[in-house]
Write a protein that holds these residues in place. Structure first.
Motif, PDB file in Angstrom:
ATOM      1  N   ALA A  55     -11.959   7.117   1.431  1.00  0.00           N
ATOM      2  CA  ALA A  55     -10.601   7.665   1.370  1.00  0.00           C
ATOM      3  C   ALA A  55     -10.657   9.178   1.332  1.00  0.00           C
ATOM      4  CB  ALA A  55      -9.871   7.127   0.138  1.00  0.00           C
ATOM      5  N   GLY A  56      -9.782   9.794   2.103  1.00  0.00           N
ATOM      6  CA  GLY A  56      -9.702  11.242   2.132  1.00  0.00           C
ATOM      7  C   GLY A  56     -10.653  11.876   3.136  1.00  0.00           C
ATOM      8  N   ALA A  57     -11.510  11.075   3.781  1.00  0.00           N
ATOM      9  CA  ALA A  57     -12.463  11.622   4.744  1.00  0.00           C
ATOM     10  C   ALA A  57     -11.774  11.990   6.055  1.00  0.00           C
ATOM     11  CB  ALA A  57     -13.575  10.613   5.000  1.00  0.00           C
ATOM     12  N   GLU A  58     -10.671  11.329   6.331  1.00  0.00           N
ATOM     13  CA  GLU A  58      -9.946  11.568   7.564  1.00  0.00           C
ATOM     14  C   GLU A  58      -8.816  12.564   7.317  1.00  0.00           C
ATOM     15  OE1 GLU A  58      -7.589   8.566  10.224  1.00  0.00           O
ATOM     16  OE2 GLU A  58      -9.565   7.744   9.755  1.00  0.00           O
ATOM     17  N   LYS A  59      -8.658  13.519   8.224  1.00  0.00           N
ATOM     18  CA  LYS A  59      -7.590  14.498   8.076  1.00  0.00           C
ATOM     19  C   LYS A  59      -6.250  13.835   8.429  1.00  0.00           C
ATOM     20  CE  LYS A  59      -5.995  18.989   9.416  1.00  0.00           C
ATOM     21  NZ  LYS A  59      -5.816  19.916  10.496  1.00  0.00           N
ATOM     22  N   ILE A  60      -5.268  14.012   7.560  1.00  0.00           N
ATOM     23  CA  ILE A  60      -3.948  13.424   7.782  1.00  0.00           C
ATOM     24  C   ILE A  60      -3.194  14.274   8.784  1.00  0.00           C
ATOM     25  CG2 ILE A  60      -1.737  12.892   6.713  1.00  0.00           C
ATOM     26  CD1 ILE A  60      -3.295  12.320   4.125  1.00  0.00           C
ATOM     27  N   GLN A  61      -2.654  13.607   9.796  1.00  0.00           N
ATOM     28  CA  GLN A  61      -1.855  14.295  10.794  1.00  0.00           C
ATOM     29  C   GLN A  61      -0.531  13.563  10.940  1.00  0.00           C
ATOM     30  OE1 GLN A  61      -4.383  14.292  14.281  1.00  0.00           O
ATOM     31  NE2 GLN A  61      -5.010  16.381  13.834  1.00  0.00           N
ATOM     32  N   TYR A  62       0.547  14.340  10.999  1.00  0.00           N
ATOM     33  CA  TYR A  62       1.868  13.771  11.227  1.00  0.00           C
ATOM     34  C   TYR A  62       2.119  13.739  12.727  1.00  0.00           C
ATOM     35  CZ  TYR A  62       2.684  13.979   6.265  1.00  0.00           C
ATOM     36  OH  TYR A  62       2.595  13.776   4.922  1.00  0.00           O
ATOM     37  N   ALA A  63       2.495  12.581  13.223  1.00  0.00           N
ATOM     38  CA  ALA A  63       2.683  12.402  14.662  1.00  0.00           C
ATOM     39  C   ALA A  63       4.166  12.502  15.020  1.00  0.00           C
ATOM     40  CB  ALA A  63       2.157  11.031  15.078  1.00  0.00           C
ATOM     41  N   PRO A  64       4.457  13.001  16.225  1.00  0.00           N
ATOM     42  CA  PRO A  64       5.848  13.038  16.664  1.00  0.00           C
ATOM     43  C   PRO A  64       6.301  11.671  17.171  1.00  0.00           C
ATOM     44  CG  PRO A  64       4.437  13.997  18.332  1.00  0.00           C
ATOM     45  CD  PRO A  64       3.556  13.660  17.159  1.00  0.00           C
ATOM     46  N   CYS A  65       7.575  11.378  16.985  1.00  0.00           N
ATOM     47  CA  CYS A  65       8.167  10.149  17.509  1.00  0.00           C
ATOM     48  C   CYS A  65       8.111  10.204  19.038  1.00  0.00           C
ATOM     49  CB  CYS A  65       9.618  10.037  17.033  1.00  0.00           C
ATOM     50  SG  CYS A  65      10.562   8.720  17.850  1.00  0.00           S
ATOM     51  N   PRO A  66       7.645   9.130  19.685  1.00  0.00           N
ATOM     52  CA  PRO A  66       7.593   9.125  21.139  1.00  0.00           C
ATOM     53  C   PRO A  66       8.975   9.213  21.801  1.00  0.00           C
ATOM     54  CG  PRO A  66       6.239   7.365  20.252  1.00  0.00           C
ATOM     55  CD  PRO A  66       7.015   7.952  19.107  1.00  0.00           C
ATOM     56  N   GLN A  67      10.040   8.911  21.057  1.00  0.00           N
ATOM     57  CA  GLN A  67      11.377   8.936  21.640  1.00  0.00           C
ATOM     58  C   GLN A  67      12.112  10.242  21.401  1.00  0.00           C
ATOM     59  OE1 GLN A  67      12.057   4.388  20.676  1.00  0.00           O
ATOM     60  NE2 GLN A  67      13.824   5.258  21.671  1.00  0.00           N
ATOM     61  N   CYS A  68      12.087  10.764  20.163  1.00  0.00           N
ATOM     62  CA  CYS A  68      12.877  11.963  19.861  1.00  0.00           C
ATOM     63  C   CYS A  68      12.032  13.214  19.650  1.00  0.00           C
ATOM     64  CB  CYS A  68      13.784  11.726  18.652  1.00  0.00           C
ATOM     65  SG  CYS A  68      12.904  11.571  17.078  1.00  0.00           S
ATOM     66  N   GLY A  69      10.729  13.050  19.472  1.00  0.00           N
ATOM     67  CA  GLY A  69       9.845  14.191  19.298  1.00  0.00           C
ATOM     68  C   GLY A  69       9.771  14.752  17.885  1.00  0.00           C
ATOM     69  N   GLN A  70      10.594  14.269  16.960  1.00  0.00           N
ATOM     70  CA  GLN A  70      10.549  14.731  15.572  1.00  0.00           C
ATOM     71  C   GLN A  70       9.320  14.136  14.884  1.00  0.00           C
ATOM     72  OE1 GLN A  70      12.862  16.870  14.026  1.00  0.00           O
ATOM     73  NE2 GLN A  70      13.475  17.139  16.158  1.00  0.00           N
ATOM     74  N   LEU A  71       8.758  14.900  13.924  1.00  0.00           N
ATOM     75  CA  LEU A  71       7.614  14.374  13.190  1.00  0.00           C
ATOM     76  C   LEU A  71       8.039  13.154  12.376  1.00  0.00           C
ATOM     77  CD1 LEU A  71       5.758  17.559  11.922  1.00  0.00           C
ATOM     78  CD2 LEU A  71       5.210  16.112  13.880  1.00  0.00           C
ATOM     79  N   MET A  72       7.204  12.132  12.403  1.00  0.00           N
ATOM     80  CA  MET A  72       7.514  10.893  11.687  1.00  0.00           C
ATOM     81  C   MET A  72       7.011  10.980  10.251  1.00  0.00           C
ATOM     82  SD  MET A  72       6.771   7.983  14.575  1.00  0.00           S
ATOM     83  CE  MET A  72       5.182   8.592  15.104  1.00  0.00           C
TER      84      MET A  72
END
Length: 139
Positions: A55-72
């Protein structure tokens, strides 16, 4: 992303990472319908033979919604499943590879019902606490 169908539910799949984009009504159908759940589990890849990174080894990234482009938003499904998914409340949910099958296994194991009961107990506890505080303030 390419369009695919599991059972009767249409979704989109990323050919590179094998992630899935499932719109809100489709995900609700999967959560409620055992036949759709069986289709998801039937299409799931076998469990990896290697251990998951710590746990914690992977960097957390916020992805954009494929439909509206806002971060999920990233949430632990049902607050206790252990499966972290990316959600756009208005459009759908992004599942990294094998996360959808993990959620279906959680649902089939009674996880949603346990989560609902836990939430009801928390609400009742908060109500009792509020009543106690109101009585103490009035007295």
């Amino acid at each position: 992303m390419s369009s695919i169908t599991l059972g009767t539910v249409a979704m989109r799949e990323c050919e590179q990472c094998m992630g899935l984009w499932v719109e809100v009504p489709a995900f609700e159908k999967i959560c409620a319908d055992r036949e759709e759940q069986a289709a998801v589990l039937g299409a799931a890849s076998p469990a990896p033979m290697h251990q998951a990174p710590p746990a914690g080894a992977e960097k957390i990234q916020y992805a954009p919604c494929p439909q509206c482009g806002q971060l999920m938003n990233r949430i632990n499904f049902a607050r206790c499943s252990g499966v972290i998914v990316d959600i756009c409340r208005g459009h759908g949910t992004w599942f990294d590879r094998d996360e959808l099958s993990g959620i279906v296994q959680f649902i089939r194991g009674g996880g949603l019902e346990v989560s609902r009961q836990k939430e009801k107990m928390e609400i009742e506890f908060e109500r009792q606490q509020l009543r106690t505080e109101q009585i103490a303030a009035a007295g």
